[in-house]
Design a protein around this motif. Sequence first.
Motif: not given
Length: 181
Positions: A102-113
Motif C-alpha cells: 500500500i505504501w509503495g504502490w498506492r497509485d497503482d490501480p491494481n493495488t485497490f483491487f
Amino acid sequence: ASYLSNYLVNQVQEKYFNNFFFAASCLLEIKNLGNENLSVINLIEKMKELVNQNENPSLAKDAAIVIIRLGKDLNNLTEWLIQCTKLNKLSPVPKIAVEALIWGWRDDPNTFFWIKDCVRRSDNQNVRMTAVREISKSWKDHPDTLIILKECAQNDENISVRLEALMRIANAWIEIPDIYL
C-alpha cells in the motif's frame, strides 16, 4: 561499501545473521545504488531465504524490511510481497507485506483491487485487519470502500477483524446519520 557488503554476505555462517544486517546498513548508505548492483541482488536473495525459513519471526520481519528498503525499485518486488501475504499466520511478515504494498504502490490501480481481495478472502486475520485499516485510510473516497467495510464488519469470521472494520466505519463516516442501518 559495496565491496564490504559482498564480503559480509559471504562470511555469514549458519545461525549468525548479523553480517546480513550490517551489509544492508552499508548498502542503504549509498545513494543511487541501483538495483542492478550485484551486492544488492545477493543480499536480497539471502534475506528472502531468512524470510522463507520463518524460524524466527523477529528475524523474518527485519529481513523483510531490509528487502523492501533495498529492493523498492525491483520489478518482481510486488510479486514477492503478494507471496509474503500468504506466509505463516504467526509471522509478522504478511502484515508488513500488506503495508509495503500500500505504501509503495498506492497509485497503482491494481493495488485497490488486490487489497479489496485481501479484506474478503485472505486466510490470515492479521492480513485482513491490516487491509481493513489501510483501505479505510488510503481509499476512503472510493465508492466500494464503505461497502467492503460493512461486509467485513458483518461477516468476517474473526471478531477482531469485524471490530476493526466497525471502528474504521465509525471514525471515517461519522457524518452519515444512518451508517449502521
